[in-house]
Design an enzyme around this catalytic site. Structure first.
Site, PDB file in Angstrom:
ATOM      1  N   ASP A   1       0.838  -1.184   0.000  1.00 32.90           N
ATOM      2  CA  ASP A   1       0.000   0.000   0.000  1.00 32.90           C
ATOM      3  C   ASP A   1       0.891   1.259   0.000  1.00 32.90           C
ATOM      4  OD1 ASP A   1      -2.874   1.094   0.592  1.00 32.90           O
ATOM      5  OD2 ASP A   1      -1.650   1.949   2.199  1.00 32.90           O
TER       6      ASP A   1
ATOM      7  N   ASP B   1      -8.703  -6.474  -4.984  1.00 37.07           N
ATOM      8  CA  ASP B   1      -8.386  -5.315  -4.148  1.00 37.07           C
ATOM      9  C   ASP B   1      -9.413  -4.208  -4.382  1.00 37.07           C
ATOM     10  OD1 ASP B   1      -7.245  -3.115  -2.876  1.00 37.07           O
ATOM     11  OD2 ASP B   1      -5.200  -3.690  -3.408  1.00 37.07           O
TER      12      ASP B   1
ATOM     13  N   HIS C   1      -7.075  -6.405  -0.582  1.00 40.27           N
ATOM     14  CA  HIS C   1      -5.991  -5.440  -0.383  1.00 40.27           C
ATOM     15  C   HIS C   1      -4.993  -5.897   0.673  1.00 40.27           C
ATOM     16  CE1 HIS C   1      -4.004  -1.619  -0.710  1.00 40.27           C
ATOM     17  NE2 HIS C   1      -4.183  -1.349   0.572  1.00 40.27           N
TER      18      HIS C   1
END
Length: 372
Positions: A194, A315, A343
């Site tokens: 991320d 995701d 995710h």
């Protein structure tokens, strides 16, 4: 942080099975599936009958079924996941330990040190499955990888308030401190999830000689002059964001929190309930200033470090099309894909993620996958 920050995603957990049965130990301490040993014995007998091989030799059978090296897939655009061919019973016999070393790339490992960098709102806690798997990885026989999960400033166990973090370098201070303490000849594999992708990019620019490989896991992989906030195009993420104003509503936001009712759908839509529960009590606000900061990257530093990208197909925070655009705009050496992952692959697909990380670790320093 997918889109401008990062947090949870969805109900209906579908965690992959992580149990294995019928394992036996070799003298080296390495574990091998007992069913493979039995199958190998049959193949060995056939091979000896066909080729008059001496009885002192050991079996010849690929360990690709249990190897951390993934299977080759047809390339589409950027180089993608690959594996070695299955061995034939007509191939020459190889001693068991040599075969394991060859298939698992033990002799080619550039480093056994792995550093895990969490995304926005997460902390080192999110890597607990990955850390356990890597530490026990049979790739290295008796000793697994040396794994370090960093808690960036403002995370759950860090004393700094996210609202008081005013720069990317301040946010990354724990990672920078760790890399500064490495010896001149020590190298690590950096894995960023991320917003952690932005973080490891900063580290690649600052410490290129100390980073053997970089891995972007459903992460922002920006180019020089770009900011993380510029990729905030996900509607669900924008709906979930709650801006915090520690300095007053008339000032720039100081941090971002996420709407509780949207957390599961956003970050954990394929993750087990127990991991969602862990995240629900561990997530913290995401400092806003680092998201606004432009990355300053050069070809001589950042560009000299090998980059790999791992896509997550389900995701909802950093959707697959956005991940693909990031790779097209700033091509890595190779792209891997985690099918069915949300995710948070370290929760939803820990075993599959583990296998890809092992494959990346085993890639030879002299092997350029862009040319394959």
């Amino acid at each position: 942080m997918g889109g401008m920050s990062s947090c949870f995603a969805k109900k209906n957990p579908a965690m992959e099975s992580e149990t294995s049965k019928g394992w036996v130990n070799l003298q080296s301490g390495m574990k091998v599936d007992e069913s493979l040993i039995q199958e190998a014995a049959v193949l060995l007998l056939q091979q000896r009958e066909n080729n008059s091989i001496e009885a002192s030799q050991v079996f010849d059978r690929s360990f690709s079924a249990k190897s951390p090296l993934m299977g080759k897939k047809k390339q589409q655009g950027l180089p993608r996941n690959a594996s070695s061919r299955a061995r034939s019973i007509t191939d020459p016999d190889i001693p068991l330990q040599d075969l394991l070393n060859r298939e698992r790339g033990v002799d080619d490992l550039e480093t056994k040190k792995v550093v895990l960098v969490h995304g926005g709102g997460f902390g080192a806690w999110c890597w607990y499955k990955t850390m356990s798997l890597l530490a026990d990885a049979s790739l290295l026989g008796d000793a697994g990888f040396e794994v370090t999960a960093i808690n960036l400033a403002g995370s759950v166990t860090h004393s700094v308030d996210a609202n008081n973090i005013t720069s990317l370098s301040e946010y990354l201070n724990p990672l920078i401190t760790f890399l500064e303490k490495l010896g001149d000849t020590e190298k690590v594999i950096l894995v960023g999830h991320d917003f952690g992708g932005t973080c490891i990019s900063y580290a690649m620019e600052a410490f290129p000689a100390k980073i053997a490989k970089s891995v972007f896991l459903a992460a922002f992989m920006l180019k020089n002059g770009q900011r993380t906030v510029e990729n905030s195009t996900n509607e669900l993420m924008q709906q979930a964001q709650i801006f915090l104003y520690a300095n007053g509503k008339d000032q720039t936001p100081t941090a971002i929190s996420l709407e509780t009712s949207l957390l599961n759908d956003l970050l954990f839509n394929q993750s087990p309930t127990k991991d969602i529960a862990l995240a629900s009590v561990s997530m913290r606000p995401i400092p806003f200033a680092p998201i606004l900061e432009e990355l300053q990257l050069t070809d001589n530093n950042y560009g000299s470090v090998r980059r790999f990208y791992i896509e997550a197909t389900e995701d909802n925070a950093l959707p697959l099309p956005l991940q693909q655009r990031l790779c097209e705009s700033n091509p890595p050496e190779k792209v891997f894909r985690l099918k069915g992952s949300d995710h948070s692959p370290f929760f939803s697909k820990p075993q599959a993620l583990h296998k890809i990380l092992l494959e990346i670790a085993a890639i030879s320093p002299n092997q350029n996958l862009k040319n394959l």
